[in-house]
Design a protein around this motif. Structure first.
Motif: not given
Length: 113
Positions: A21-43
């Motif tokens: 899960f910890n890697k999943f969140v890091a990857d989710l946030e990084a990939e979202s930001a790469r695609r211009g979705m900077t508001q995708v952030r985990a609590n």
């Protein structure tokens, strides 16, 4: 304060047991930001006051682990999606997974009869 509220609309995704899960969140946030979705952030499970503090929080603060019965074994991550929607990612491990397996077996026995 909990990121989830009763009757609040959200989308929930089941995540396989073998996913970190910890890697999943890091990857989710990084990939979202790469695609211009900077508001995708985990609590985080700790209180942070700034975005810099949130980013600096230890990786293991991404996951909400439930250890109290009867829900012992749930692991949860909450985050905001690209449109501000509430997203939940969940794993069922240990005791809660066993409870679900037992309930499914009982249900399947009743269906066969």
């Amino acid at each position: 304060m909990s990121p989830a509220f009763p009757r609040m609309m959200h989308i929930c995704f089941y995540v396989r047991d073998d996913v970190d899960f910890n890697k999943f969140v890091a990857d989710l946030e990084a990939e979202s930001a790469r695609r211009g979705m900077t508001q995708v952030r985990a609590n985080r499970t700790i209180r942070v006051m700034t975005e810099a503090d949130r980013k600096a929080a230890p990786r293991n603060t991404n996951t909400n682990r439930v250890t109290a019965e009867p829900s012992n074994g749930w692991e949860l991550i909450y985050c905001k999606g690209p449109e501000g929607e509430q997203l939940e990612f969940v794993k069922a491990l240990g005791p809660v997974k066993k409870r679900f397996s037992e309930a499914l077996a009982i249900r399947q026995q009743k269906i066969v009869r």
